[in-house]
Design a protein around this motif. Structure first.
Motif, PDB file in Angstrom:
ATOM      1  N   THR A  68      -4.457  17.452  -0.775  1.00 22.54           N
ATOM      2  CA  THR A  68      -3.773  18.493  -0.011  1.00 22.54           C
ATOM      3  C   THR A  68      -3.853  18.275   1.488  1.00 22.54           C
ATOM      4  OG1 THR A  68      -5.781  19.807  -0.074  1.00 22.54           O
ATOM      5  CG2 THR A  68      -4.139  20.286  -1.764  1.00 22.54           C
ATOM      6  N   ALA A  69      -4.333  17.120   1.904  1.00 21.23           N
ATOM      7  CA  ALA A  69      -4.512  16.886   3.341  1.00 21.23           C
ATOM      8  C   ALA A  69      -3.532  15.848   3.876  1.00 21.23           C
ATOM      9  CB  ALA A  69      -5.938  16.422   3.622  1.00 21.23           C
ATOM     10  N   GLY A  70      -3.175  16.008   5.145  1.00 22.44           N
ATOM     11  CA  GLY A  70      -2.306  15.048   5.806  1.00 22.44           C
ATOM     12  C   GLY A  70      -3.019  13.739   6.076  1.00 22.44           C
ATOM     13  N   ARG A  71      -2.270  12.645   6.150  1.00 25.71           N
ATOM     14  CA  ARG A  71      -2.853  11.321   6.401  1.00 25.71           C
ATOM     15  C   ARG A  71      -2.047  10.587   7.471  1.00 25.71           C
ATOM     16  NH1 ARG A  71      -2.674  11.960   0.750  1.00 25.71           N
ATOM     17  NH2 ARG A  71      -4.423  11.193  -0.479  1.00 25.71           N
ATOM     18  N   THR A  72      -2.767   9.775   8.248  1.00 24.99           N
ATOM     19  CA  THR A  72      -2.110   8.807   9.123  1.00 24.99           C
ATOM     20  C   THR A  72      -2.457   7.427   8.590  1.00 24.99           C
ATOM     21  OG1 THR A  72      -2.058  10.119  11.159  1.00 24.99           O
ATOM     22  CG2 THR A  72      -2.216   7.748  11.412  1.00 24.99           C
ATOM     23  N   VAL A  73      -1.442   6.548   8.444  1.00 21.26           N
ATOM     24  CA  VAL A  73      -1.719   5.189   7.961  1.00 21.26           C
ATOM     25  C   VAL A  73      -1.359   4.178   9.036  1.00 21.26           C
ATOM     26  CG1 VAL A  73       0.562   4.901   6.858  1.00 21.26           C
ATOM     27  CG2 VAL A  73      -1.385   3.560   6.056  1.00 21.26           C
ATOM     28  N   LYS A  74      -2.218   3.165   9.191  1.00 23.47           N
ATOM     29  CA  LYS A  74      -1.983   2.121  10.195  1.00 23.47           C
ATOM     30  C   LYS A  74      -2.107   0.739   9.573  1.00 23.47           C
ATOM     31  CE  LYS A  74      -3.763   4.517  14.234  1.00 23.47           C
ATOM     32  NZ  LYS A  74      -4.860   4.698  15.154  1.00 23.47           N
ATOM     33  N   LEU A  75      -1.235  -0.175   9.999  1.00 18.84           N
ATOM     34  CA  LEU A  75      -1.348  -1.586   9.634  1.00 18.84           C
ATOM     35  C   LEU A  75      -1.551  -2.369  10.918  1.00 18.84           C
ATOM     36  CD1 LEU A  75      -0.998  -4.150   7.841  1.00 18.84           C
ATOM     37  CD2 LEU A  75       1.467  -3.975   8.287  1.00 18.84           C
ATOM     38  N   ASN A  76      -2.667  -3.098  10.967  1.00 16.60           N
ATOM     39  CA  ASN A  76      -2.960  -3.917  12.130  1.00 16.60           C
ATOM     40  C   ASN A  76      -2.519  -5.351  11.836  1.00 16.60           C
ATOM     41  OD1 ASN A  76      -4.131  -5.428  14.216  1.00 16.60           O
ATOM     42  ND2 ASN A  76      -5.828  -3.979  14.407  1.00 16.60           N
ATOM     43  N   LEU A  77      -1.535  -5.825  12.594  1.00 15.31           N
ATOM     44  CA  LEU A  77      -0.977  -7.152  12.290  1.00 15.31           C
ATOM     45  C   LEU A  77      -1.877  -8.305  12.704  1.00 15.31           C
ATOM     46  CD1 LEU A  77       1.741  -5.394  12.016  1.00 15.31           C
ATOM     47  CD2 LEU A  77       2.817  -7.611  12.322  1.00 15.31           C
TER      48      LEU A  77
ATOM     49  N   LYS B 198      -1.453  -2.960  -3.907  1.00 13.42           N
ATOM     50  CA  LYS B 198      -2.872  -3.271  -3.778  1.00 13.42           C
ATOM     51  C   LYS B 198      -3.707  -1.996  -3.809  1.00 13.42           C
ATOM     52  CE  LYS B 198      -6.260  -5.675  -0.978  1.00 13.42           C
ATOM     53  NZ  LYS B 198      -6.584  -6.159   0.365  1.00 13.42           N
ATOM     54  N   VAL B 199      -3.283  -1.021  -2.983  1.00 13.80           N
ATOM     55  CA  VAL B 199      -3.993   0.247  -2.950  1.00 13.80           C
ATOM     56  C   VAL B 199      -2.984   1.393  -2.923  1.00 13.80           C
ATOM     57  CG1 VAL B 199      -5.657   1.715  -1.731  1.00 13.80           C
ATOM     58  CG2 VAL B 199      -5.869  -0.772  -1.580  1.00 13.80           C
ATOM     59  N   ILE B 200      -3.249   2.415  -3.728  1.00 13.96           N
ATOM     60  CA  ILE B 200      -2.425   3.614  -3.672  1.00 13.96           C
ATOM     61  C   ILE B 200      -3.349   4.791  -3.371  1.00 13.96           C
ATOM     62  CG2 ILE B 200      -2.432   3.856  -6.211  1.00 13.96           C
ATOM     63  CD1 ILE B 200       0.543   4.948  -5.737  1.00 13.96           C
ATOM     64  N   ASP B 201      -3.124   5.447  -2.235  1.00 14.24           N
ATOM     65  CA  ASP B 201      -3.968   6.570  -1.777  1.00 14.24           C
ATOM     66  C   ASP B 201      -3.055   7.768  -1.595  1.00 14.24           C
ATOM     67  OD1 ASP B 201      -6.197   7.164   1.104  1.00 14.24           O
ATOM     68  OD2 ASP B 201      -5.746   8.343  -0.686  1.00 14.24           O
ATOM     69  N   VAL B 202      -2.845   8.492  -2.679  1.00 13.00           N
ATOM     70  CA  VAL B 202      -1.865   9.579  -2.662  1.00 13.00           C
ATOM     71  C   VAL B 202      -2.458  10.844  -3.262  1.00 13.00           C
ATOM     72  CG1 VAL B 202       0.145   8.037  -2.795  1.00 13.00           C
ATOM     73  CG2 VAL B 202      -0.881   8.915  -4.908  1.00 13.00           C
TER      74      VAL B 202
ATOM     75  N   TYR C 251       0.868  -1.178   0.000  1.00 11.70           N
ATOM     76  CA  TYR C 251       0.000   0.000   0.000  1.00 11.70           C
ATOM     77  C   TYR C 251       0.902   1.225   0.000  1.00 11.70           C
ATOM     78  CZ  TYR C 251      -3.327  -3.420   1.916  1.00 11.70           C
ATOM     79  OH  TYR C 251      -4.107  -4.520   2.136  1.00 11.70           O
ATOM     80  N   VAL C 252       0.542   2.224  -0.790  1.00 12.64           N
ATOM     81  CA  VAL C 252       1.307   3.469  -0.824  1.00 12.64           C
ATOM     82  C   VAL C 252       0.362   4.605  -0.464  1.00 12.64           C
ATOM     83  CG1 VAL C 252       2.685   5.049  -2.234  1.00 12.64           C
ATOM     84  CG2 VAL C 252       2.839   2.574  -2.609  1.00 12.64           C
ATOM     85  N   VAL C 253       0.747   5.377   0.543  1.00 20.35           N
ATOM     86  CA  VAL C 253      -0.158   6.398   1.103  1.00 20.35           C
ATOM     87  C   VAL C 253       0.597   7.701   1.301  1.00 20.35           C
ATOM     88  CG1 VAL C 253      -1.515   6.983   3.154  1.00 20.35           C
ATOM     89  CG2 VAL C 253      -1.547   4.655   2.291  1.00 20.35           C
TER      90      VAL C 253
END
Lengths: 198, 176
Positions: free
Chosen positions: B150-159, B143-147, B104-106
């Protein structure tokens, strides 16, 4: 460490401190004139902060905050960013508009404009005081205001310095009015600005 | 009297609260195969967060990169091109298999729009573009690219289950 380096380093530190104090006094004077009432700036505290820790100084990387950014060109080319957690930005707006603390509940165009102007005036006055004291030129750009997560706002200046050093110069002070004071964080990064990079 | 204090780089502040939250700050990579862990990159502006998850080995990794192209002598995780390769290497060390990892690219937002900028200087889109190029060259599957934006993002991966979520101020949190 070589004693000459230590001596030179200490002299530079002292010189920077003196310039920061002088610049703060000039800036406070300018802000007071702009607002028509006394504003003081506390003697700035200077610190070099590793880039991975910068966000934690202003509430953490996910904290909603206001960032006021200026690019500086000339001999003293670089970036200045004033960052305030959203709550402090609202308190600052209250102070600027001379209303009781807690009055401002959101930042619309008027409030953003007022904050941009304070950021603009204080950064410009500060840089021109440094420029006068050092004989080097510094021309600030118009300010850009961002309201977003601290981490996202900081990227704007961190990309500028990330390739040059691992630390940013923090200039911490307070804006003091008659009945309230607000913690202010200026982040300074020297080097080629966004406008100059292709 | 003001004093200048020079602090040494390399100290990672502890994540507040939950001990299982592992944050990748700027120029950092975190990897794990502990099902209790949550990997997170907070406040991605022009920075890019690259998440890798091997659903079979249950290995997860996260890169928080600042700039697109490596500059020799510097920290590889600060840069998208070398950071992705290093992230892959660290995940493989924990038992992940290249062919199984989903990516995933964010991030990569344009935070600053100034009226007198010489050109549309947009490091965010350059970071995103470099991520795409590296993935394509290495034949890694995004799989997913969310880029952008103009807004900031926080990305989390839950193992626990491999869920990846993205949070923006004002829009809340969504699962990718």
């Amino acid at each position: 460490m070589d004693s000459v380096e230590t001596f030179a380093g200490a002299r530079l530190d002292r010189l920077l401190e003196q310039m920061a104090e002088l610049a703060a006094a000039r800036t406070a004077s300018g802000l007071s004139t702009m607002l028509g009432r006394p504003i003081r700036m506390a003697v700035p505290r200077l610190e070099l902060v590793p880039i991975a820790q910068v966000a934690d100084y202003v509430g953490g990387p996910e904290q909603e905050a206001v960032g006021i950014y200026l690019a500086i060109s000339g001999d003293l080319a670089g970036h200045i960013m004033l960052i305030l957690p959203l709550s402090d930005a609202m308190r600052l707006t209250d102070m600027l508009m001379e209303v009781p603390e807690g009055t401002t509940a959101s930042l619309g165009p008027i409030e953003r404009s007022a904050l941009a102007e304070v950021g603009n005036v204080s950064a410009s006055l500060f840089m021109s005081a440094i420029a006068n004291a050092s004989g080097l030129s510094a021309w600030p750009s118009p300010p850009a205001v961002m309201i977003d997560m601290v981490g996202a706002i900081l990227d704007v200046i961190l990309i500028g310095c990330g390739a040059v050093s691992d630390e940013i110069l923090l200039l911490q002070t307070q804006f003091e009015g008659p009945d309230r004071s607000i913690e202010i964080y200026f982040w300074l990064v020297p080097g080629a600005t966004i406008a100059a990079e292709g | 009297m003001a004093a200048i204090v020079s602090t040494k780089a390399g100290v990672v502040p502890p994540s507040a609260g939950d001990a299982h939250v592992k944050a990748a700050s700027l120029g950092q990579i975190v990897v794990s195969r502990d099902g209790e862990d949550v990997l997170v990159a907070y406040g991605l502006g022009s920075c890019v967060g690259v998440v890798g998850w091997d659903p079979q080995a249950r290995v997860g990794g996260l890169l928080h990169a600042l700039l697109p192209q490596f500059r020799p002598g510097d920290n590889v995780a600060k840069y998208v091109d070398t950071g992705i390769l290093e992230l892959l290497r660290q995940m493989e060390n924990l038992g992940a298999h290249r062919q199984r990892i989903v990516w995933y690219v964010v991030g990569g937002a344009a935070m600053l729009k100034m009226p007198d900028m010489k050109s549309e200087f947009d490091i965010g889109s350059k970071n995103a573009e470099m991520a795409r190029q590296v993935m394509e060259r290495e034949r890694l599957h995004i799989k997913v690219i969310d880029v952008g934006g103009t807004a900031g993002r926080t990305v989390k991966l839950n193992l626990r289950d491999g869920t990846v979520s993205v949070k923006t101020l004002g829009l809340g949190e969504k699962i990718l």
